[in-house]
Design a protein around this motif. Structure first.
Motif, PDB file in Angstrom:
ATOM      1  N   GLY A  74      -0.320  -9.284   5.827  1.00 31.53           N
ATOM      2  CA  GLY A  74       0.146 -10.305   4.810  1.00 31.53           C
ATOM      3  C   GLY A  74      -0.783 -10.961   4.276  1.00 31.53           C
ATOM      4  N   ASN A  75      -0.259 -12.300   3.662  1.00 35.78           N
ATOM      5  CA  ASN A  75      -1.068 -13.146   2.592  1.00 35.78           C
ATOM      6  C   ASN A  75      -1.679 -13.808   3.726  1.00 35.78           C
ATOM      7  OD1 ASN A  75      -2.383 -14.208   0.519  1.00 35.78           O
ATOM      8  ND2 ASN A  75      -0.381 -15.216  -0.261  1.00 35.78           N
ATOM      9  N   ASN A  76      -2.581 -13.648   4.364  1.00 37.92           N
ATOM     10  CA  ASN A  76      -3.500 -14.316   5.248  1.00 37.92           C
ATOM     11  C   ASN A  76      -4.850 -13.994   5.380  1.00 37.92           C
ATOM     12  OD1 ASN A  76      -3.733 -11.877   7.038  1.00 37.92           O
ATOM     13  ND2 ASN A  76      -1.719 -12.008   7.683  1.00 37.92           N
ATOM     14  N   TRP A  98     -10.480  -8.185   4.752  1.00 35.24           N
ATOM     15  CA  TRP A  98     -10.711  -6.763   4.666  1.00 35.24           C
ATOM     16  C   TRP A  98      -9.984  -5.796   3.716  1.00 35.24           C
ATOM     17  CZ3 TRP A  98     -14.731  -6.196   7.432  1.00 35.24           C
ATOM     18  CH2 TRP A  98     -15.125  -6.973   8.644  1.00 35.24           C
ATOM     19  N   PHE A  99      -9.076  -6.475   3.077  1.00 37.45           N
ATOM     20  CA  PHE A  99      -8.474  -5.782   1.782  1.00 37.45           C
ATOM     21  C   PHE A  99      -8.529  -6.384   0.540  1.00 37.45           C
ATOM     22  CE2 PHE A  99      -6.321  -3.997   5.830  1.00 37.45           C
ATOM     23  CZ  PHE A  99      -6.954  -2.803   5.620  1.00 37.45           C
ATOM     24  N   GLY A 100      -8.977  -7.584   0.398  1.00 36.34           N
ATOM     25  CA  GLY A 100      -9.138  -8.183  -0.868  1.00 36.34           C
ATOM     26  C   GLY A 100      -7.908  -9.175  -1.208  1.00 36.34           C
ATOM     27  N   ALA A 101      -8.031  -9.671  -2.413  1.00 33.48           N
ATOM     28  CA  ALA A 101      -6.611 -10.446  -2.613  1.00 33.48           C
ATOM     29  C   ALA A 101      -5.526  -9.748  -2.669  1.00 33.48           C
ATOM     30  CB  ALA A 101      -7.165 -10.737  -4.365  1.00 33.48           C
ATOM     31  N   TYR A 102      -4.680 -10.621  -2.087  1.00 25.52           N
ATOM     32  CA  TYR A 102      -3.247 -10.226  -1.565  1.00 25.52           C
ATOM     33  C   TYR A 102      -2.472  -9.813  -2.872  1.00 25.52           C
ATOM     34  CZ  TYR A 102       1.099  -9.863   0.591  1.00 25.52           C
ATOM     35  OH  TYR A 102       2.512  -9.171   0.953  1.00 25.52           O
ATOM     36  N   SER A 103      -1.696  -8.589  -2.748  1.00 24.51           N
ATOM     37  CA  SER A 103      -0.650  -8.370  -3.584  1.00 24.51           C
ATOM     38  C   SER A 103       0.280  -7.501  -2.650  1.00 24.51           C
ATOM     39  CB  SER A 103      -1.288  -7.427  -4.802  1.00 24.51           C
ATOM     40  OG  SER A 103      -1.540  -6.101  -4.386  1.00 24.51           O
ATOM     41  N   ASP A 104       1.680  -7.575  -3.134  1.00 29.35           N
ATOM     42  CA  ASP A 104       2.682  -6.815  -2.579  1.00 29.35           C
ATOM     43  C   ASP A 104       2.397  -5.229  -2.453  1.00 29.35           C
ATOM     44  OD1 ASP A 104       3.873  -9.308  -1.873  1.00 29.35           O
ATOM     45  OD2 ASP A 104       5.273  -9.143  -3.497  1.00 29.35           O
ATOM     46  N   SER A 105       1.929  -4.684  -3.903  1.00 29.17           N
ATOM     47  CA  SER A 105       1.861  -3.334  -3.980  1.00 29.17           C
ATOM     48  C   SER A 105       0.874  -2.761  -3.067  1.00 29.17           C
ATOM     49  CB  SER A 105       1.351  -3.019  -5.469  1.00 29.17           C
ATOM     50  OG  SER A 105       0.232  -3.565  -5.761  1.00 29.17           O
ATOM     51  N   ARG A 106      -0.410  -3.571  -3.013  1.00 33.63           N
ATOM     52  CA  ARG A 106      -1.611  -3.117  -1.987  1.00 33.63           C
ATOM     53  C   ARG A 106      -0.932  -3.313  -0.584  1.00 33.63           C
ATOM     54  NH1 ARG A 106      -4.790  -5.277  -6.445  1.00 33.63           N
ATOM     55  NH2 ARG A 106      -5.140  -7.442  -5.298  1.00 33.63           N
ATOM     56  N   SER A 107      -0.592  -4.367  -0.164  1.00 33.50           N
ATOM     57  CA  SER A 107      -0.251  -4.498   1.262  1.00 33.50           C
ATOM     58  C   SER A 107       0.940  -3.687   1.562  1.00 33.50           C
ATOM     59  CB  SER A 107       0.356  -5.922   1.415  1.00 33.50           C
ATOM     60  OG  SER A 107       1.517  -6.049   0.756  1.00 33.50           O
ATOM     61  N   THR A 108       1.532  -3.006   0.866  1.00 31.34           N
ATOM     62  CA  THR A 108       2.786  -2.076   1.120  1.00 31.34           C
ATOM     63  C   THR A 108       1.904  -0.751   1.400  1.00 31.34           C
ATOM     64  OG1 THR A 108       4.236  -3.021  -0.253  1.00 31.34           O
ATOM     65  CG2 THR A 108       4.581  -0.559   0.165  1.00 31.34           C
ATOM     66  N   VAL A 114      -0.413   3.256   5.537  1.00 30.93           N
ATOM     67  CA  VAL A 114      -1.400   4.106   6.144  1.00 30.93           C
ATOM     68  C   VAL A 114      -1.313   3.674   7.701  1.00 30.93           C
ATOM     69  CG1 VAL A 114      -3.763   4.210   6.615  1.00 30.93           C
ATOM     70  CG2 VAL A 114      -3.161   3.907   4.268  1.00 30.93           C
ATOM     71  N   TYR A 115      -0.879   2.675   8.190  1.00 32.76           N
ATOM     72  CA  TYR A 115      -0.775   2.296   9.589  1.00 32.76           C
ATOM     73  C   TYR A 115       0.406   3.094   9.952  1.00 32.76           C
ATOM     74  CZ  TYR A 115      -4.231  -1.443  10.207  1.00 32.76           C
ATOM     75  OH  TYR A 115      -5.409  -2.096  10.431  1.00 32.76           O
ATOM     76  N   GLN A 116       1.643   3.121   9.291  1.00 34.97           N
ATOM     77  CA  GLN A 116       2.673   3.889   9.730  1.00 34.97           C
ATOM     78  C   GLN A 116       2.573   5.358   9.602  1.00 34.97           C
ATOM     79  OE1 GLN A 116       5.406   2.096  10.608  1.00 34.97           O
ATOM     80  NE2 GLN A 116       5.923   4.205  11.410  1.00 34.97           N
ATOM     81  N   LYS A 144     -10.021   0.118  -3.855  1.00 39.42           N
ATOM     82  CA  LYS A 144     -10.909   0.855  -3.015  1.00 39.42           C
ATOM     83  C   LYS A 144     -11.097   0.553  -1.574  1.00 39.42           C
ATOM     84  CE  LYS A 144     -14.262   1.943  -6.670  1.00 39.42           C
ATOM     85  NZ  LYS A 144     -15.740   2.301  -7.038  1.00 39.42           N
ATOM     86  N   ALA A 145     -10.854  -0.504  -1.330  1.00 41.86           N
ATOM     87  CA  ALA A 145     -10.839  -1.295   0.091  1.00 41.86           C
ATOM     88  C   ALA A 145      -9.559  -0.498   0.811  1.00 41.86           C
ATOM     89  CB  ALA A 145     -10.689  -2.576   0.292  1.00 41.86           C
ATOM     90  N   ILE A 146      -8.473  -0.543   0.057  1.00 44.31           N
ATOM     91  CA  ILE A 146      -7.328   0.036   0.828  1.00 44.31           C
ATOM     92  C   ILE A 146      -7.402   1.352   0.957  1.00 44.31           C
ATOM     93  CG2 ILE A 146      -5.861  -2.160   0.003  1.00 44.31           C
ATOM     94  CD1 ILE A 146      -4.752  -0.173  -2.077  1.00 44.31           C
ATOM     95  N   ASP A 147      -8.430   2.208   0.409  1.00 44.09           N
ATOM     96  CA  ASP A 147      -8.590   3.584   0.386  1.00 44.09           C
ATOM     97  C   ASP A 147      -9.857   3.962   1.453  1.00 44.09           C
ATOM     98  OD1 ASP A 147      -7.822   6.125   0.123  1.00 44.09           O
ATOM     99  OD2 ASP A 147      -9.178   6.289  -1.621  1.00 44.09           O
ATOM    100  N   ASN A 148     -10.264   2.870   2.211  1.00 45.65           N
ATOM    101  CA  ASN A 148     -11.615   3.190   2.935  1.00 45.65           C
ATOM    102  C   ASN A 148     -11.344   3.039   4.356  1.00 45.65           C
ATOM    103  OD1 ASN A 148     -14.500   3.583   2.841  1.00 45.65           O
ATOM    104  ND2 ASN A 148     -14.471   1.415   3.513  1.00 45.65           N
ATOM    105  N   ALA A 149     -11.399   4.262   5.081  1.00 45.44           N
ATOM    106  CA  ALA A 149     -11.361   4.006   6.446  1.00 45.44           C
ATOM    107  C   ALA A 149     -11.910   3.008   7.367  1.00 45.44           C
ATOM    108  CB  ALA A 149     -11.630   5.295   7.030  1.00 45.44           C
TER     109      ALA A 149
END
Length: 505
Positions: free
Chosen positions: A374-376, A382-392, A397-399, A489-494
């Motif tokens: 979430g926006n915290n 670890w994933f950079g500036a928050y956006s709804d699309s990237r957080s989804t 990935v977790y799911q 890129k962060a949201i695609d990095n293991a």
């Protein structure tokens, strides 16, 4: 000490770049063989890092293969999780010299249709000068010392935790022992009371038997007395009759008078005996009633390169397809977890219990880590500036990891064929197996901040296998920089998932 920088180049095969790459691809029977040539264009010797290049084989995604129509082909080769490079992973490339190699790209890409394909070199070209290599070696030594100190600290912490757990187990056992002893004492007290109660009842019964015997003795004595009285009376009667007989001879009249008086005496005696008999029976009945009343009372009761080429494939059906599954051997160990499916550990046994503990903790914690997205501060670190699309995407990935662990019989293989001393683990996208390598077995079991641990390694690997993430960079500092500069890129990095997960609880 001078700071060390491992240089990355974005290069085409132009002579003005320190190191350039050229490549070509040809079909050879059932494989596509691609050749790569690296040239040192500088006027000094350079150390070229073989990692993430074809110089080490097809062990990373250093090329993108795309058909003329459609998306890039999925890379199906190994995704290897490694420690920072050491000197033996570099090759000395003399000034003006070249080094070449070739790899069968059909080992990592599935060509299913005929047509034009573009092969683009995307891997980083990393190098050091001779002087920088000396600094690099010194840093490696310092890093090894720090790693050793960290491992010692981690081992000590695990020992402390182990002692705490053992202490708690001992206390629990002592409490259980005391409870058992308390129950035993209570049971003994109850048994003692039961024994004493039986003794008292036995004494009461004996007392009643004694009283009954005394009563019977008294009755016998009374009967004996009455018998003697009767016999005495009989003797007297006989004497009287004798006297009467003798008196008849002497006095006739006196005899009749004495007979009259004798009859009167006998009548009185008979009446007296009846009265005494009735009194004795009344006393016996009263004693029996008292004994019956007494008896009834006793019965109550856890440097990208942009080199690209095109090639025409006209017989895709007969090309070999990637194969990378090793067989599970007879030394396999299987376990089942409620929050996951069945998992098997294959290969020579090595800390299997710790792997199973880390796996179980991972199954339990993935949902919690996903819940923190979430926006915290944790997310933006670890994933950079928050956006709804990237957080989804992060949640997805977790799911996928959670679903993959729940719906598949997963396998851990101790010491896979691509393992080397500085390798932690590796896996394949869309696979259900993780290969555990030497450095993995040196790690503590559970997440501990940003430290290397078995649990952290497993989330990194399953983020590849089920989450289909890539290896963009490693390490906490690099991952935070990646999140800050290029969140997509962060949201695609293991490794970013590894750090987010381990800091989420």
């Amino acid at each position: 000490m001078k700071a060390f920088i491992l240089v990355s180049l974005i290069t085409c095969a132009f002579a003005n770049w320190p190191i350039s790459v050229d490549m070509n691809c040809d079909t050879a029977q059932s494989i596509i063989l691609c050749g790569f040539e690296f040239t040192n264009n500088a006027n000094k010797d350079l150390y070229l890092l073989k990692r993430n290049t074809p110089l080490e084989g097809l062990l990373s995604e250093f090329i993108k293969v795309s058909p003329s129509l459609g998306h890039s082909l999925l890379y199906e080769g190994p995704l290897i999780y490694r420690l920072p490079p050491t000197k033996d992973e570099f090759v000395l490339l003399k000034a003006g010299k070249s080094i070449s190699t070739s790899v069968p790209i059909t080992d990592a890409f599935s060509f299913k249709i005929d047509g034009i394909y573009t092969v683009r070199y995307i891997g980083p070209i990393q190098y050091l000068s001779v002087e920088e290599m000396e600094i690099f070696e010194e840093q490696i030594r310092e890093s090894q010392i720090r790693d050793a100190q960290i491992r010692i600290k981690q081992i000590r912490n695990e020992q402390i935790r182990g002692e705490q757990i053992r202490g708690e187990q001992i206390r629990d056992e002592q409490i259980r022992d005391e409870q058992i002893r308390g129950e035993q004492i209570r049971d003994e007290q109850i048994r003692g009371e039961q024994i004493r109660g039986e003794q008292i009842r036995g004494e009461q019964i004996r007392d009643e038997q004694i009283r009954d015997e005394q009563i019977r003795d008294e009755q016998i004595r009374d009967e004996q007395i009455r018998g003697e009285q009767i016999r005495g009376e009989q003797i007297r009667d006989e004497q009287i009759r004798d006297e009467q007989i003798r008196g008849e001879q002497i006095r006739g009249e006196q005899i009749r008078d004495e007979q009259i008086r004798g009859e009167q005496i006998r009548d009185e005696q008979i009446r007296n005996e009846k009265i005494r008999g009735e009194q004795i029976r009344d006393e016996q009945i009263g004693d029996e009633q008292i004994r019956e009343l007494q008896i009834r009372m006793e019965q109550i009761r856890e440097s990208n390169a942009h080199k690209l080429i095109e090639m025409n494939i006209d017989d895709a059906f007969n090309l070999l397809k990637p194969e990378h599954q090793e067989q599970v051997n007879s030394e396999s160990e299987m376990a089942h977890f409620e929050s996951c499916s069945t998992t098997t550990i294959s290969g020579a046994p090595n800390q299997n219990d710790e792997t199973l503990k880390a796996h179980q903790k991972l199954c339990d914690q993935i949902a919690k880590a996903s819940g923190t997205v979430g926006n915290n501060d944790l997310y933006t670190t670890w994933f950079g500036a928050y956006s709804d699309s990237r957080s989804t995407i992060v949640k997805d990935v977790y799911q996928k990891c959670a679903d993959g662990l729940r719906d598949n019989a997963t396998i851990y293989y101790n010491h896979g064929i691509f393992c080397k001393p500085n390798t932690i683990a590796y896996t394949f996208k869309n696979g259900v197996k993780v290969y555990l390598c030497p450095y993995y077995f040196k790690q503590p079991t559970f997440c501990d901040g940003n430290a290397y641990t078995k649990e952290a390694t497993l989330i990194h690997e399953w983020a590849h296998a089920f989450g289909l993430t890539d290896d963009v960079t490693y390490g906490a500092t690099n991952c935070m920089n990646l999140a800050s500069t290029t969140p997509y890129k962060a949201i695609d990095n293991a490794d970013n998932y590894r750090f987010h997960y381990c800091n989420a609880y």
